[in-house]
Design a protein around this motif. Sequence first.
Motif, short mmCIF file in Angstrom:
data_model
loop_
_atom_site.label_atom_id
_atom_site.label_comp_id
_atom_site.label_asym_id
_atom_site.label_seq_id
_atom_site.Cartn_x
_atom_site.Cartn_y
_atom_site.Cartn_z
N CYS A 95 65.31 10.72 56.99
CA CYS A 95 65.41 11.51 58.21
C CYS A 95 65.70 10.58 59.39
CB CYS A 95 64.11 12.27 58.44
SG CYS A 95 64.06 13.21 59.97
N PRO A 96 66.67 10.94 60.26
CA PRO A 96 66.96 10.10 61.43
C PRO A 96 65.84 10.16 62.48
CG PRO A 96 68.37 12.03 61.43
CD PRO A 96 67.61 12.04 60.15
N LYS A 97 64.98 11.17 62.44
CA LYS A 97 63.90 11.30 63.42
C LYS A 97 62.64 10.55 63.00
CE LYS A 97 64.67 15.54 65.95
NZ LYS A 97 64.12 16.85 66.23
N CYS A 98 62.13 10.84 61.80
CA CYS A 98 60.83 10.31 61.39
C CYS A 98 60.89 9.36 60.20
CB CYS A 98 59.86 11.45 61.09
SG CYS A 98 60.27 12.34 59.57
N GLY A 99 62.03 9.26 59.55
CA GLY A 99 62.16 8.39 58.39
C GLY A 99 61.68 9.02 57.09
N GLY A 100 61.34 10.30 57.10
CA GLY A 100 60.89 11.01 55.91
C GLY A 100 62.06 11.32 54.97
N VAL A 101 61.75 11.95 53.87
CA VAL A 101 62.77 12.29 52.88
C VAL A 101 63.53 13.54 53.32
CG1 VAL A 101 63.18 12.90 50.48
CG2 VAL A 101 61.38 11.28 51.06
N VAL A 102 64.85 13.47 53.26
CA VAL A 102 65.71 14.61 53.60
C VAL A 102 66.25 15.17 52.29
CG1 VAL A 102 67.79 15.31 54.82
CG2 VAL A 102 66.33 13.59 55.81
N LYS A 103 66.06 16.49 52.08
CA LYS A 103 66.50 17.15 50.84
C LYS A 103 67.37 18.36 51.16
CE LYS A 103 62.58 15.94 47.96
NZ LYS A 103 61.66 16.42 46.94
N ILE A 104 68.18 18.73 50.18
CA ILE A 104 68.99 19.95 50.31
C ILE A 104 68.07 21.15 50.08
CG2 ILE A 104 70.88 21.31 49.32
CD1 ILE A 104 72.29 18.72 48.67
N ARG A 105 68.04 22.06 51.05
CA ARG A 105 67.19 23.25 50.97
C ARG A 105 67.98 24.53 50.71
NH1 ARG A 105 62.56 21.27 49.65
NH2 ARG A 105 61.75 19.86 51.21
N GLY A 106 69.29 24.50 50.89
CA GLY A 106 70.08 25.72 50.66
C GLY A 106 71.56 25.42 50.57
N ILE A 107 72.27 26.21 49.78
CA ILE A 107 73.72 26.13 49.64
C ILE A 107 74.24 27.56 49.80
CG2 ILE A 107 75.65 25.56 48.12
CD1 ILE A 107 73.80 23.54 46.74
N TYR A 108 75.19 27.75 50.72
CA TYR A 108 75.66 29.11 51.01
C TYR A 108 77.08 29.06 51.57
CZ TYR A 108 73.76 27.29 55.36
OH TYR A 108 73.47 26.49 56.42
N ALA A 109 77.70 30.22 51.64
CA ALA A 109 79.06 30.35 52.18
C ALA A 109 79.00 30.90 53.60
CB ALA A 109 79.89 31.27 51.31
N VAL A 110 79.86 30.37 54.46
CA VAL A 110 79.94 30.79 55.85
C VAL A 110 81.40 31.09 56.17
CG1 VAL A 110 79.54 30.06 58.24
CG2 VAL A 110 78.01 29.28 56.45
N GLU A 111 81.64 32.12 56.97
CA GLU A 111 83.01 32.40 57.40
C GLU A 111 83.55 31.20 58.16
OE1 GLU A 111 83.65 36.02 59.53
OE2 GLU A 111 82.22 37.10 58.26
N LYS A 112 84.78 30.85 57.88
CA LYS A 112 85.38 29.66 58.48
C LYS A 112 85.42 29.78 60.00
CE LYS A 112 89.07 26.51 57.26
NZ LYS A 112 90.28 26.34 56.50
N SER A 113 85.59 30.98 60.52
CA SER A 113 85.69 31.17 61.97
C SER A 113 84.35 31.02 62.67
CB SER A 113 86.25 32.56 62.26
OG SER A 113 85.37 33.55 61.77
N LYS A 114 83.23 31.06 61.94
CA LYS A 114 81.90 30.99 62.57
C LYS A 114 81.30 29.59 62.54
CE LYS A 114 80.79 35.79 61.92
NZ LYS A 114 79.87 36.77 61.42
N ILE A 115 82.03 28.62 62.03
CA ILE A 115 81.52 27.24 62.01
C ILE A 115 81.77 26.63 63.38
CG2 ILE A 115 81.81 24.94 61.02
CD1 ILE A 115 82.57 26.26 58.42
#
Length: 94
Positions: free
Chosen positions: A70-90
């Motif tokens: 983690c860039p803030k606290c140095g803890g472990v960063v993990k993937i919590r979700g995988i999903y699809a988003v409309e290209k126009s809303k990124i």
Amino acid sequence: MSIDLNTLSNIILVILMVILIVYLYLESRPKKPPREQYVTRVLIQCSSCGYRLEKDFEAGDFIGLDKGKCPKCGGVVKIRGIYAVEKSKILKPQ
């Protein structure tokens, strides 16, 4: 057998009218809306401070995968979700 000029002009006029009617019919039909394009995104979250980040999906990503520190606290960063988003809303970085 010969066709006089008046009959020939009438035949040409009828053919042009049919072409015009077909063209107007094809133009007046409802158009299909364009298909929305989607992009696969990954939600990365720190297990200790809750820091969250959304990135593009990369080959080999799966939920629970450690993605570093983690860039803030140095803890472990993990993937919590995988999903699809409309290209126009990124949101684009500025």
